[in-house]
Design a protein around this motif. Structure first.
Motif, PDB file in Angstrom:
ATOM      1  N   LYS A 151       0.817  -1.215   0.000  1.00  0.00           N
ATOM      2  CA  LYS A 151       0.000   0.000   0.000  1.00  0.00           C
ATOM      3  C   LYS A 151       0.856   1.273   0.000  1.00  0.00           C
ATOM      4  CE  LYS A 151      -0.639   0.078   5.054  1.00  0.00           C
ATOM      5  NZ  LYS A 151      -1.600  -0.114   6.162  1.00  0.00           N
ATOM      6  N   TYR A 152       2.121   1.144   0.453  1.00  0.00           N
ATOM      7  CA  TYR A 152       3.002   2.309   0.466  1.00  0.00           C
ATOM      8  C   TYR A 152       3.616   2.606  -0.909  1.00  0.00           C
ATOM      9  CZ  TYR A 152       2.556   1.801   5.490  1.00  0.00           C
ATOM     10  OH  TYR A 152       2.053   1.697   6.772  1.00  0.00           O
ATOM     11  N   GLY A 153       3.342   1.712  -1.868  1.00  0.00           N
ATOM     12  CA  GLY A 153       3.812   1.946  -3.225  1.00  0.00           C
ATOM     13  C   GLY A 153       2.725   2.399  -4.170  1.00  0.00           C
ATOM     14  N   THR A 154       1.525   2.607  -3.641  1.00  0.00           N
ATOM     15  CA  THR A 154       0.412   3.044  -4.490  1.00  0.00           C
ATOM     16  C   THR A 154       0.549   4.519  -4.853  1.00  0.00           C
ATOM     17  OG1 THR A 154      -0.956   3.651  -2.583  1.00  0.00           O
ATOM     18  CG2 THR A 154      -1.112   1.361  -3.385  1.00  0.00           C
ATOM     19  N   LEU A 155      -0.186   4.907  -5.907  1.00  0.00           N
ATOM     20  CA  LEU A 155      -0.162   6.321  -6.308  1.00  0.00           C
ATOM     21  C   LEU A 155      -0.653   7.214  -5.187  1.00  0.00           C
ATOM     22  CD1 LEU A 155      -1.503   6.375  -9.987  1.00  0.00           C
ATOM     23  CD2 LEU A 155       0.845   6.526  -9.182  1.00  0.00           C
ATOM     24  N   GLU A 156      -1.647   6.736  -4.441  1.00  0.00           N
ATOM     25  CA  GLU A 156      -2.199   7.542  -3.346  1.00  0.00           C
ATOM     26  C   GLU A 156      -1.141   7.818  -2.284  1.00  0.00           C
ATOM     27  OE1 GLU A 156      -5.293   5.712  -5.666  1.00  0.00           O
ATOM     28  OE2 GLU A 156      -3.606   4.774  -4.591  1.00  0.00           O
ATOM     29  N   ALA A 157      -0.393   6.786  -1.908  1.00  0.00           N
ATOM     30  CA  ALA A 157       0.628   6.945  -0.870  1.00  0.00           C
ATOM     31  C   ALA A 157       1.776   7.827  -1.359  1.00  0.00           C
ATOM     32  CB  ALA A 157       1.165   5.579  -0.453  1.00  0.00           C
ATOM     33  N   ILE A 158       2.205   7.600  -2.587  1.00  0.00           N
ATOM     34  CA  ILE A 158       3.310   8.390  -3.144  1.00  0.00           C
ATOM     35  C   ILE A 158       2.901   9.851  -3.265  1.00  0.00           C
ATOM     36  CG2 ILE A 158       4.729   8.737  -5.203  1.00  0.00           C
ATOM     37  CD1 ILE A 158       4.466   5.629  -5.616  1.00  0.00           C
ATOM     38  N   SER A 159       1.705  10.089  -3.780  1.00  0.00           N
ATOM     39  CA  SER A 159       1.214  11.465  -3.919  1.00  0.00           C
ATOM     40  C   SER A 159       1.092  12.145  -2.565  1.00  0.00           C
ATOM     41  CB  SER A 159      -0.142  11.481  -4.632  1.00  0.00           C
ATOM     42  OG  SER A 159      -0.013  11.044  -5.965  1.00  0.00           O
ATOM     43  N   PHE A 160       0.634  11.407  -1.568  1.00  0.00           N
ATOM     44  CA  PHE A 160       0.496  11.986  -0.225  1.00  0.00           C
ATOM     45  C   PHE A 160       1.845  12.459   0.298  1.00  0.00           C
ATOM     46  CE2 PHE A 160       0.435  11.911   4.368  1.00  0.00           C
ATOM     47  CZ  PHE A 160      -0.771  12.537   4.683  1.00  0.00           C
ATOM     48  N   ASN A 161       2.869  11.609   0.163  1.00  0.00           N
ATOM     49  CA  ASN A 161       4.207  11.976   0.648  1.00  0.00           C
ATOM     50  C   ASN A 161       4.749  13.199  -0.082  1.00  0.00           C
ATOM     51  OD1 ASN A 161       4.222   9.838   2.439  1.00  0.00           O
ATOM     52  ND2 ASN A 161       5.361   8.478   1.077  1.00  0.00           N
ATOM     53  N   VAL A 162       4.584  13.212  -1.399  1.00  0.00           N
ATOM     54  CA  VAL A 162       5.100  14.312  -2.210  1.00  0.00           C
ATOM     55  C   VAL A 162       4.370  15.616  -1.877  1.00  0.00           C
ATOM     56  CG1 VAL A 162       5.237  15.187  -4.575  1.00  0.00           C
ATOM     57  CG2 VAL A 162       5.948  12.844  -4.084  1.00  0.00           C
ATOM     58  N   GLU A 163       3.051  15.550  -1.823  1.00  0.00           N
ATOM     59  CA  GLU A 163       2.267  16.763  -1.547  1.00  0.00           C
ATOM     60  C   GLU A 163       2.501  17.278  -0.122  1.00  0.00           C
ATOM     61  OE1 GLU A 163       0.627  18.533  -3.680  1.00  0.00           O
ATOM     62  OE2 GLU A 163       0.912  17.120  -5.341  1.00  0.00           O
ATOM     63  N   GLU A 164       2.761  16.366   0.803  1.00  0.00           N
ATOM     64  CA  GLU A 164       3.078  16.778   2.167  1.00  0.00           C
ATOM     65  C   GLU A 164       4.330  17.653   2.180  1.00  0.00           C
ATOM     66  OE1 GLU A 164       3.017  14.370   6.259  1.00  0.00           O
ATOM     67  OE2 GLU A 164       4.747  13.822   5.014  1.00  0.00           O
ATOM     68  N   ASN A 165       5.326  17.258   1.411  1.00  0.00           N
ATOM     69  CA  ASN A 165       6.541  18.071   1.298  1.00  0.00           C
ATOM     70  C   ASN A 165       6.220  19.478   0.807  1.00  0.00           C
ATOM     71  OD1 ASN A 165       8.443  16.217   2.167  1.00  0.00           O
ATOM     72  ND2 ASN A 165       8.815  15.417   0.117  1.00  0.00           N
ATOM     73  N   PHE A 166       5.422  19.548  -0.244  1.00  0.00           N
ATOM     74  CA  PHE A 166       5.131  20.850  -0.845  1.00  0.00           C
ATOM     75  C   PHE A 166       4.349  21.747   0.116  1.00  0.00           C
ATOM     76  CE2 PHE A 166       5.205  18.377  -5.090  1.00  0.00           C
ATOM     77  CZ  PHE A 166       6.582  18.484  -5.145  1.00  0.00           C
ATOM     78  N   ARG A 177       5.268   4.562   7.125  1.00  0.00           N
ATOM     79  CA  ARG A 177       5.102   5.276   5.853  1.00  0.00           C
ATOM     80  C   ARG A 177       6.432   5.820   5.324  1.00  0.00           C
ATOM     81  NH1 ARG A 177       3.667  10.807   4.779  1.00  0.00           N
ATOM     82  NH2 ARG A 177       3.240  11.205   6.979  1.00  0.00           N
ATOM     83  N   PHE A 178       7.334   6.161   6.227  1.00  0.00           N
ATOM     84  CA  PHE A 178       8.627   6.704   5.815  1.00  0.00           C
ATOM     85  C   PHE A 178       9.653   5.612   5.513  1.00  0.00           C
ATOM     86  CE2 PHE A 178       7.731  10.675   8.597  1.00  0.00           C
ATOM     87  CZ  PHE A 178       6.871  11.155   7.623  1.00  0.00           C
ATOM     88  N   ARG A 179       9.384   4.398   5.966  1.00  0.00           N
ATOM     89  CA  ARG A 179      10.368   3.317   5.800  1.00  0.00           C
ATOM     90  C   ARG A 179       9.993   2.373   4.652  1.00  0.00           C
ATOM     91  NH1 ARG A 179       9.376   1.202  10.088  1.00  0.00           N
ATOM     92  NH2 ARG A 179       8.316  -0.681   9.373  1.00  0.00           N
ATOM     93  N   CYS A 180       8.718   2.173   4.451  1.00  0.00           N
ATOM     94  CA  CYS A 180       8.259   1.229   3.432  1.00  0.00           C
ATOM     95  C   CYS A 180       8.021   1.946   2.106  1.00  0.00           C
ATOM     96  CB  CYS A 180       6.967   0.561   3.887  1.00  0.00           C
ATOM     97  SG  CYS A 180       7.120  -0.393   5.406  1.00  0.00           S
ATOM     98  N   GLY A 181       8.313   1.241   1.021  1.00  0.00           N
ATOM     99  CA  GLY A 181       8.104   1.815  -0.304  1.00  0.00           C
ATOM    100  C   GLY A 181       8.958   1.105  -1.330  1.00  0.00           C
TER     101      GLY A 181
END
Length: 532
Positions: free
Chosen positions: A153-168, A243-247
């Motif tokens: 689940k940490y490799g899904t588009l939703e998870a990746i987008s969440f991490n990226v958008e959180e940075n922004f 979330r920060f370790r898996c992917g």
């Protein structure tokens, strides 16, 4: 500086340790107290809640100590010795004593300081053989690391987008201070587009089993070499947030590759990835490498911003953090296919070029090189030290002018390669001096703009009279120098029209700067709406 808690003070005494070390050193991070005690290390978690981690209760701190040991033993089975209690008896505190625990600590063997990867890099001692050890450790690690639905689940588009958008979202307040607005917009736009267009690729990585419970913090600060044993320790993985370790394994690998790029070891960065692909057979990670490098560089830039914004941190540490953050954002911009700008502001003395150049520097967060400052730096002279010599004489001789412009062109090329926008500020009165800049960047991927500043003679004369009252002004320009320059100035006919902007500088500098910005906006594909 904030005073240490009473318990931590007690644990600075050698008698707090069962092996009685000669001395105890304390290192603090934002989440831990780390005690260096002879050949052992004890780490206590701070009772903090940052949202993405929560260590606020003793029960939680014990849980995450145990989690840290379990997860890190995957790569460092001999280093992580276990979780031990801390007890208090009267005015003294002890590790590993009988009694009611008041705290819990991770107990570790101390790794050799001289083998820390960061130290090897700083001392120029890093070799390909060190990277070979890392690769040989990581390939079986990722092959054996946990995967499956809960990890995938940490490799899904939703998870990746969440991490990226959180940075922004977490860096918006730093745009304009640590990251220029146009670069922020470019990185945001590129990242979102990449995720959208590569949806099939991300799904493929899940299907092929490349989403793993990995390390999460794989860079030089968390790697140590024991050279006599020909061993590498990869430690301090993220235990506090899955979330920060898996992917994707590519995300972990990109962190170390980016870190090597940051330290200007691009050959080692390429070698590391090439060796991993060769040994693992995972060629697919190459399609995602720059995306994850961009993500990782941005994360490091964000952390630098947080440090810079922390008032309790010493000023010199804050300043270094801001400088490093800008460098990480430069890398992120390059990974996002951004092209740096070289803006050459030129014209005769008194035409207002330095005033405009400094305004643009502050607006665009560029590096800035002024010929007067560079010239005097090369001679070991303070910028404000004036040398009012005749035109073409003394420190303004033809020979030293060439050296000055050569240095400026060299500085610009070095910065552009690192991804930083650059402004050069000088008269560039002769064609050969302008061509020197063109030659220096001819093989670089760079956007170029020459801005020629002009003004009526009477305005320039008045400016010189005003400048004479400003002792801190580095320029040695005077009316008589302007007249001589005007006689020998060679028009910039060699500059293509689309790369030349001529500005009459009698208007306010804010208007002039905006004209230049508007010109840049027209040249850049991604939106620059924040550059107002």
């Amino acid at each position: 500086m904030k005073e240490l808690p009473a318990l931590i003070k007690k644990l600075l005494e050698p008698e707090a340790y069962p092996h009685r070390p000669e001395k105890v050193e304390l290192i603090q991070t934002h989440i831990s107290y780390v005690f260096l005690a002879g050949d052992l290390v004890y780490k206590i978690k701070k009772p903090v809640d940052f949202g993405f981690l929560d260590f606020t209760t003793l029960e939680k701190r014990k849980f995450y100590c145990e989690r840290e040991v379990t997860l890190n033993r995957r790569l460092c089975p001999d280093i992580y010795l276990g979780v031990v209690p801390v007890v208090e008896k009267g005015d003294t505190a002890y590790f590993e004593r009988e009694g009611e625990p008041v705290e819990w600590a991770v107990k570790m063997k101390r790794m050799p300081e001289e083998g820390m990867m960061g130290r090897l890099i700083a001392q120029g001692r890093l070799r390909q053989s060190h990277l070979d050890l890392i690769v040989k450790k990581l390939v079986p690690f990722y092959q054996q690391a946990e995967t499956g639905p809960e990890v995938n689940k940490y490799g899904t588009l939703e998870a990746i987008s969440f991490n990226v958008e959180e940075n922004f979202s977490q860096t918006k307040d730093f745009v304009g201070r640590a990251l220029a607005p146009h670069r922020y917009e470019h990185i945001v736009s590129w990242s979102r587009t990449f995720i959208k267009e590569k949806e099939a690729l991300f799904k493929e990585r899940i299907a092929e089993g490349f989403i793993r419970d990995g390390h999460g913090d794989l860079y030089s600060a968390n790697i140590c070499f024991d050279e006599p044993k020909n061993e590498v320790y990869i430690f301090d993985c993220i235990e506090f947030n899955d979330r920060f370790r898996c992917g994707d394994v590519a995300q972990d690998l990109a962190f170390l590759a980016m870190d090597l790029d940051f330290h200007e070891l691009k050959d080692f960065s390429r070698y590391f990835i090439d060796q991993y692909v060769s040994l693992s057979g995972d060629k697919g990670l190459l399609n995602l490498l720059d995306f994850y490098k961009c993500y990782r560089a941005y994360v490091r830039g964000k952390i630098g911003c947080f440090t810079w914004a922390s008032p309790e941190v010493p000023e010199e540490v804050r300043n270094k953090a801001l400088n490093d953050a800008r460098r990480y954002f430069d890398l992120a911009y390059l990974y996002a296919e951004g092209v740096p700008w070289l803006i050459v502001i030129f014209g005769l003395s008194g035409t207002g070029k330095s005033t405009l150049a400094r305004a643009l520097r502050d607006k665009l967060l560029t590096n800035y090189y002024n010929s007067d400052i560079v010239r005097k730096k090369l001679l070991g002279i303070k910028p404000e030290e004036h040398h009012y010599v005749p035109f073409g004489k003394g420190i303004y001789s033809e020979e030293f002018t060439l050296k000055t412009y050569e240095a400026m062109a060299r500085y610009a090329a070095e910065d552009l390669v690192r991804g930083r926008d650059v402004i050069l500020d000088a008269t560039f009165r002769a064609r050969n001096l302008r061509e020197m800049v063109l030659e220096a960047v001819k093989d670089l991927k760079v956007k170029l703009l020459f801005v020629q500043c002009v003004a009526p003679d009477e305005v320039i004369k008045a400016r010189f009279e005003e400048r004479a009252q400003k002792t801190a002004e580095p320029s040695d320009g005077r009316w008589e120098i302007y007249v001589k320059q005007k006689e020998v100035f060679e028009p910039p006919t060699e500059i293509p029209e689309d790369k030349l902007l001529v500005l009459e500088t009698t208007r306010p500098v804010e208007e002039l700067a905006q004209i230049v910005v508007n010109h840049l906006k027209a040249e850049i594909a991604s939106p620059l709406s924040d550059l107002q």
